[in-house]
Design a protein around this motif. Structure first.
Motif, PDB file in Angstrom:
ATOM      1  N   ASP A 142      54.546   0.058 -17.943  1.00  0.00           N
ATOM      2  CA  ASP A 142      55.090   1.398 -18.178  1.00  0.00           C
ATOM      3  C   ASP A 142      53.945   2.403 -18.124  1.00  0.00           C
ATOM      4  OD1 ASP A 142      56.406   3.691 -18.942  1.00  0.00           O
ATOM      5  OD2 ASP A 142      57.082   2.929 -20.885  1.00  0.00           O
ATOM      6  N   GLU A 168      57.678   0.974 -14.648  1.00  0.00           N
ATOM      7  CA  GLU A 168      58.451   2.035 -15.306  1.00  0.00           C
ATOM      8  C   GLU A 168      57.728   3.371 -15.189  1.00  0.00           C
ATOM      9  OE1 GLU A 168      59.923   0.756 -19.098  1.00  0.00           O
ATOM     10  OE2 GLU A 168      59.879   2.764 -19.974  1.00  0.00           O
ATOM     11  N   ASP A 194      62.408   6.291 -16.715  1.00  0.00           N
ATOM     12  CA  ASP A 194      62.600   6.453 -18.163  1.00  0.00           C
ATOM     13  C   ASP A 194      62.628   7.949 -18.510  1.00  0.00           C
ATOM     14  OD1 ASP A 194      62.570   6.441 -20.932  1.00  0.00           O
ATOM     15  OD2 ASP A 194      60.581   5.590 -21.144  1.00  0.00           O
TER      16      ASP A 194
END
Ligand SMILES: O=C(O)CCC(=O)c1ccccc1C(=O)O
Ligand SMILES: [Mg+2]
Length: 346
Positions: A142, A168, A194
């Protein structure tokens, strides 16, 4: 707010408690997580937008909190939720100790692209996670929008040998996500959105633009369990349920979202109670055998006292609650929040 009248402010204030929970390791630039919890007819619920979020954005988190406290969650399709380990941007040698806090988790999400770190540090951290988890472990990273296009392309190349489940939010905006997805498609690594879902004016724009392979869906920033499910359904993409570093009260909201999802294709980012050094209950929603339970949490009064935020911070949260309540009272048509990523720390 849909389908339930907005409770009066004094009904929220009647049980509101502000806590400050120390973290085990620094995460997204903070060492202490503050949250406001309060009790509705359905049980305890949580209002904990990050401190730097403006009132318009925070009001959506309040709508979610009221929804969870005042409405019965949609029916559960499962009673345990498989979760991922969440690995903050720690040094590689600290990785085994972090993973030990997530017993039985077969998936790890590793934070990368922190502003004070190098790609070499990210590579070393992911290498350490792969070494600890073995070839069967699933690893996702991420970046919280921390890379520009070229940095993202370079970093995804450097991390690909560790076999990534997905990347992500590599870049901040939807157009960049679409472009990096095109550039790295041949590597077969899915791109997840996200912040482009939970902090966007239009959470469906990223799906409409074909800019992601899957979505990260969080109950609190999307206005509650039903709204999150509705967004996921309308996007028509697979999704991962995650949290926002909540107390166990807030994690229960995420667990009920995951429980209601028609399909649960990915391990959920709901194991984050393991990153807290204190919680509001003696029976927190910690991962056991790689999963958390689906159950509501009643805070322990003694633990609420022990983690009580100081007077200034409590006053700040109560004033924020009041302003966000006023925004919800104005109803739909209130001006919408900043479309972009106000900060890239997620
Ligand atoms: O998904 C997880 O593993 C844990 C949740 C998480 O990473 C997170 C927690 C707080 C704020 C932002 C994020 C994020 O996914 O970007
Ligand atoms: Mg994220």
């Amino acid at each position: 707010m849909s389908d339930v009248a907005l409770p009066a402010l004094h009904d929220l204030l009647a049980t509101a408690r502000v806590v400050a929970l120390p973290l085990v390791t620094r995460f997204r630039g903070i060492d202490v997580r503050e949250a406001l919890v309060f009790e509705g007819p359905e049980g305890w619920t949580e209002f904990a937008p990050f401190a730097e979020y403006d009132d318009i954005e925070a009001a959506t988190w309040l709508a979610a909190a009221i929804d969870f406290g005042w409405r019965t969650p949609p029916s559960a399709r499962r009673d345990v939720i498989p979760v991922n380990a969440t690995v903050p941007a720690v040094d590689a040698d600290a990785v085994p100790a972090v993973l030990e806090r997530f017993p039985g988790c077969r998936t790890a999400k590793v934070k990368v692209a922190a502003s004070d770190q190098t790609l070499e540090q990210d590579v070393a951290r992911v290498r350490a996670v792969r070494a600890a988890m073995g070839p069967e472990g699933r690893i996702r990273v991420d970046a919280n929008g921390g890379w520009n296009l070229d940095q993202a392309e370079h970093a995804i190349h450097a991390l690909a040998p560790f076999d990534l489940e997905y990347v992500e939010q590599p870049c901040p905006d939807v157009a960049e996500l679409a472009e990096i997805r095109t550039r790295t498609k041949y590597m077969g690594i899915p791109i997840a959105a996200d912040e482009s879902v939970r902090r966007a004016d239009d959470p469906l724009a990223v799906a409409a633009a074909g800019a992601a392979d899957l979505l990260v869906v969080k109950a609190a920033p999307l206005g509650g369990i039903r709204r999150a499910l509705d967004i996921a359904e309308r996007a028509g993409l697979p999704f991962v349920v995650s949290s926002a570093l909540d107390t166990s009260v807030g994690l229960a909201m995420g667990a009920h979202l995951a429980a209601a999802a028609p399909e649960l294709d990915f391990d959920c980012g709901l194991g984050t109670a393991s990153l807290l050094a204190a919680d509001v209950t003696r029976d927190p929603l910690l991962p056991r055998d790689g999963a958390i339970d689906v159950r509501r949490i009643d805070p322990d009064p003694a633990l609420l006292d022990r983690s009580r935020a100081d007077e200034d911070r409590t006053a700040w949260w109560l004033a924020r609650l009041e302003r966000c309540h006023a925004i919800l009272a104005e109803g739909p048509g209130a001006p919408s929040g900043d479309a972009g990523l106000a900060d890239r720390t997620g």
